[in-house]
Structures are given as structure tokens and as C-alpha cells.
Design a protein around this motif. Structure first.
Motif, PDB file in Angstrom:
ATOM      1  N   THR A 137      -4.961  92.090 -28.779  1.00 13.09           N
ATOM      2  CA  THR A 137      -6.825  91.892 -28.892  1.00 13.09           C
ATOM      3  C   THR A 137      -7.468  92.763 -29.928  1.00 13.09           C
ATOM      4  N   LEU A 138      -6.669  94.234 -30.431  1.00 16.71           N
ATOM      5  CA  LEU A 138      -7.003  94.711 -31.004  1.00 16.71           C
ATOM      6  C   LEU A 138      -7.034  94.111 -32.550  1.00 16.71           C
ATOM      7  N   TYR A 139      -5.970  93.415 -33.123  1.00 17.06           N
ATOM      8  CA  TYR A 139      -5.350  93.018 -33.939  1.00 17.06           C
ATOM      9  C   TYR A 139      -6.816  92.020 -34.513  1.00 17.06           C
ATOM     10  N   THR A 189       6.551  92.599 -28.518  1.00 14.64           N
ATOM     11  CA  THR A 189       6.645  91.381 -29.193  1.00 14.64           C
ATOM     12  C   THR A 189       6.959  91.026 -29.532  1.00 14.64           C
ATOM     13  N   ASP A 190       8.194  91.426 -29.088  1.00 11.65           N
ATOM     14  CA  ASP A 190       8.976  90.365 -29.137  1.00 11.65           C
ATOM     15  C   ASP A 190       9.071  88.346 -28.253  1.00 11.65           C
ATOM     16  N   MET A 191       8.569  87.664 -29.034  1.00  9.67           N
ATOM     17  CA  MET A 191       7.562  86.419 -29.201  1.00  9.67           C
ATOM     18  C   MET A 191       8.619  85.744 -28.311  1.00  9.67           C
ATOM     19  N   ALA A 192       9.700  85.679 -28.666  1.00 10.28           N
ATOM     20  CA  ALA A 192      11.266  84.777 -28.184  1.00 10.28           C
ATOM     21  C   ALA A 192      11.026  85.053 -26.716  1.00 10.28           C
ATOM     22  N   GLN A 193      11.283  86.546 -26.576  1.00 15.09           N
ATOM     23  CA  GLN A 193      11.807  86.821 -24.775  1.00 15.09           C
ATOM     24  C   GLN A 193      10.472  86.488 -24.369  1.00 15.09           C
ATOM     25  N   ASP A 239      -5.952  81.414 -22.731  1.00  9.74           N
ATOM     26  CA  ASP A 239      -7.188  82.681 -23.168  1.00  9.74           C
ATOM     27  C   ASP A 239      -6.015  84.021 -23.614  1.00  9.74           C
ATOM     28  N   TYR A 240      -4.876  83.983 -23.150  1.00 12.00           N
ATOM     29  CA  TYR A 240      -4.556  85.094 -23.102  1.00 12.00           C
ATOM     30  C   TYR A 240      -4.167  85.302 -24.776  1.00 12.00           C
ATOM     31  N   PRO A 241      -4.208  86.824 -25.255  1.00 11.24           N
ATOM     32  CA  PRO A 241      -4.346  86.960 -26.655  1.00 11.24           C
ATOM     33  C   PRO A 241      -2.445  86.921 -27.034  1.00 11.24           C
ATOM     34  N   PHE A 242      -2.444  86.437 -28.349  1.00  9.71           N
ATOM     35  CA  PHE A 242      -0.821  87.176 -28.623  1.00  9.71           C
ATOM     36  C   PHE A 242      -0.938  87.148 -30.028  1.00  9.71           C
ATOM     37  N   ASP A 274       0.404  95.070 -22.663  1.00  7.50           N
ATOM     38  CA  ASP A 274       0.815  96.671 -23.544  1.00  7.50           C
ATOM     39  C   ASP A 274       0.599  94.918 -24.714  1.00  7.50           C
ATOM     40  N   HIS A 275       1.076  93.983 -24.446  1.00  9.14           N
ATOM     41  CA  HIS A 275       0.797  93.245 -25.189  1.00  9.14           C
ATOM     42  C   HIS A 275      -0.356  92.150 -25.417  1.00  9.14           C
TER      43      HIS A 275
END
Length: 390
Positions: free
Chosen positions: A172-174, A207-211, A226-229, A166-167
Motif C-alpha cells: 500500500t505504501l509503495y 514479498t515472495d509472490m510465488a509463496q 482489492d488486497y494490495p500486492f 505485513d505485505h
């Protein structure tokens, strides 16, 4: 109330099963509450916060027409005036038809391949693109990184193992919209089929980046180069209010009956329906149809059916009858179990060991829950969100 009384009360609450008298949400959502008539807080939120602000008549049409006109004006001189994420599901497929045929927009149709597309999803995307005469842009996620990231969530033993997929879709879209200065992202999300949110303990914030960082640090084995964040602050605030990228949900401005939409897509495009919402992904079918109910006792159909009940697209009796049977039968579940293990590069025994491991929640890892709560309150206070998270 002293601690002994509190503990006794909590044990009584957990041992007492209750189901809403209006929808089919129940105490498998551990924080659910009911009023004196037995109506749950999910339903109360719908009637209090969503329905009064949801306009699908003339007012909704007028607002949507103004948005469409603004998109067209801002898109003059550009190859595309908006970007539309395409999964092959009913909502995004019907929305694509509307924006092209009814609204005259020129969307960049964007698909993120996380490695789990079903053959039916690929076919549904192709028939829509071909018959509408559009081009499809597909972003393929680095599979080795995706695989390792998903395994990390399995090892963490949390319910929300779909976050890596999901992330990646959201980020990627944004990221693409930001890079190519596309100001409008069209989203198929809608109150008609999604007016009830999944409980946070079932499907935690993606979208909880800490987790995300904590789970990957503890259980991941390779760096995610390469993974999009995209953090929630980045795409909810920076990209929206600084860069001016807006998310538009056209289906919220009109009557949307899912069965009618699917029949239309089938007759017009040859699009084929899925057994259940989100089943366009092989991983999500396994995850929502088998893993969640089997390991944690969470059945996401209760959320989906309850939304349809509140919007009068399904009766409570129909929902209860469907819930008597598993989302996928044992034979398909066994096939999926082996398929998932093989694709992830582990043995069936390894996957079974993750199934048998003690269950954990998002609270067992670092998280930004407090920040999300504050953000939701602020957005609700500013009138930017009508459906506050529970």
C-alpha cells in the motif's frame, strides 16, 4: 561424508542446545553457527558487515543533511515532500518528530489499517498527529479479504502467518507513493534496534509472490480483488531504479537509544510504550507473543534483545532474565486466543486445530528463495546492502 554420517551429524546437531556467548541467539535457529569462542554468526555478521559501514557521528550527520536537502528541493511546489508510514510504534513515532521538528520536512503521514490496531496504537498515532498539527491519511484494507488471507496462512501451518498484514502495509505504501509521484519513503527501520535479522525459518520473506499465491490458492476461499500486492522485483528494482522512489532510514544516521526516544515521546507528546516491539497490533502481539513460541518454539524477543545487546542498550544478563518469562502471560494469551478466533469468524476449537496441526515451513510451498539469494548477493556486491540475509 556418506549419507549415514550426515544424518547422524544432523540429529546430533538438533539435539545439542547452544546459546551464543555474546548475545542470546541460540539453536532454536536451526541454521545458526558458532565460532571457537561460542559467538554466533548473527554477531559475526554485525561486526563484519554492519558496524564498519554504520556512521552515526559527523559523517552520518553530513550524509543525512545532504539527503534532507535533496528531499526539500525535489519537494518544492508539492503538498508533501515525502511519505512516512505510521504504525504508532516507537521508531516511526520518534522519526515523525525528528523529520517535522528537527529537519523541517513536510511528510504525508500514512497509516494502513489492516483491522488489528490496538486502542493504544490508535491513541499514540492521534497524539502525535494532533500535537504536530499534521493530517493523517489512512488506507483501510478490505477486511473480508484480509480475514480470508490470514486464515489461509493459519491453515498452511507455517510460522509466518503475519505476511498478509505485513505485505499489505508494504504494498500500500509503495503503491501510493508511485501513484502520487512521491519520491521519498521515510522508514523507521534502524540498525540500533534491528541489527540482527529474524531467522528465515521464523519469519520468511513477506514479498515472495510465488509463496503467497500458492498458499492462497490452496487454502483461500475468496479472490483477492482489492488486497494490495507488490512483488520484491517491483518495489526493490522497478520503483527504485526506474521510477526513482527511494527509501530513507533517518535513524541510521544518528545515535538512537530506544529507551531515551520512548521517554522523550512520553514526556513531549503523551505517547505510551508497548510491552514489546511490534505489539501495537493485536494480531502481532498474539502471533509473536504466543503463537510462534507455543507452536514452533520461536521467541522473537531473542532477536530483539540480541540487537539491543550488540548496540549496548541491554546487557546479556538482563535479556536472559526477561527470557525466563513468557512474552504474554497465560491469562492474556487466553483472552487473545478467543479474540483472534472471534474476529477471524471461526471457533476457538478451529483455531486450536490450527495450533495442533503438524508444523510446516516455507519450503513446503512454492517459493522464490533462490531469487532472493541472488538478489541479495547482487545488492551486496553493488554496495547497496550492508547486511546480507543469512
Amino acid at each position: 561424508m556418506n549419507s549415514l554420517k550426515i544424518n547422524t551429524y544432523q540429529k546430533m546437531k538438533k539435539s545439542t542446545y547452544q546459546i551464543c556467548t555474546k548475545c542470546v541467539m541460540d539453536t532454536t535457529d536451526s541454521v545458526i553457527t558458532f565460532d571457537e569462542q561460542g559467538v554466533c554468526d548473527h554477531c559475526q555478521n554485525y561486526y563484519k558487515n554492519i558496524l564498519p559501514n554504520w556512521n552515526t557521528g559527523k559523517e552520518g550527520t553530513k550524509k543525512l543533511e545532504a539527503i534532507i536537502q535533496k528531499i526539500k528541493e525535489d519537494g518544492k511546489g508539492r503538498d508533501f515532500d515525502c511519505i512516512l508510514g505510521m504504525s504508532g510504534g516507537a521508531d516511526s513515532s520518534y522519526m515523525l518528530h525528528l523529520v517535522v521538528k528537527e529537519f523541517g520536512l513536510r511528510p504525508l503521514v500514512f497509516h494502513v489499517d489492516g483491522g488489528w490496531n490496538s486502542e493504544l496504537a490508535v491513541s499514540n498515532i492521534e497524539v502525535m498527529i494532533d500535537k504536530l498539527g499534521l493530517d493523517l491519511y489512512t488506507e483501510v484494507i478490505n477486511w473480508e479479504e484480509m480475514k480470508d488471507f490470514q486464515l489461509a496462512f493459519f491453515k498452511a501451518s507455517v510460522p509466518h502467518i503475519d505476511i498478509p498484514q505485513d505485505h499489505a502495509f508494504i504494498a500500500t505504501l509503495y503503491n501510493f507513493a508511485d501513484k502520487y509521484k512521491i519520491k521519498y519513503i521515510l522508514n523507521g527501520g534502524n540498525y540500533s534496534t534491528e541489527c540482527i535479522n529474524n531467522p528465515k525459518e521464523w519469519l520468511y520473506f513477506g514479498t515472495d509472490m510465488a509463496q503467497i499465491r500458492d498458499i492462497h490458492k490452496q487454502f483461500g476461499s475468496i479472490p483477492l480483488k482489492d488486497y494490495p500486492f507488490s512483488s520484491v522485483l517491483r518495489h526493490k528494482f522497478y520503483l527504485r531504479y526506474v521510477k526513482g522512489i527511494q527509501v530513507v532510514k533517518p535513524l541510521n544516521f544518528m545515535p538512537y537509544i530506544k529507551d531515551d526516544a520512548m521517554n522523550f515521546l512520553k514526556e513531549t507528546y503523551g505517547w505510551q510504550p508497548y510491552p514489546q516491539k511490534h505489539f501495537e497490533s493485536r494480531f502481532t502481539r498474539f502471533y509473536e507473543g504466543y503463537w510462534l513460541p507455543k507452536k514452533f518454539g520461536y521467541d522473537t524477543r531473542k532477536v530483539q534483545y540480541s540487537s539491543l545487546i550488540l548496540t549496548k542498550q541491554m546487557t546479556r544478563e538482563e535479556a536472559l532474565e526477561k527470557l525466563k518469562y513468557p512474552a504474554i502471560d497465560e491469562e492474556i494469551a487466553a483472552q487473545d486466543f478467543e479474540y483472534i478466533a472471534t474476529k477471524l469468524g471461526i471457533s476457538v476449537a478451529d483455531l486450536q486445530s490450527y495450533m495442533d496441526a503438524p508444523n510446516k515451513t516455507y519450503k513446503d510451498y512454492k517459493n522464490q528463495e533462490k531469487m532472493f539469494k541472488v538478489g541479495t548477493k547482487v545488492m551486496s556486491w553493488l554496495g547497496l546492502e550492508n547486511s546480507p540475509k543469512r
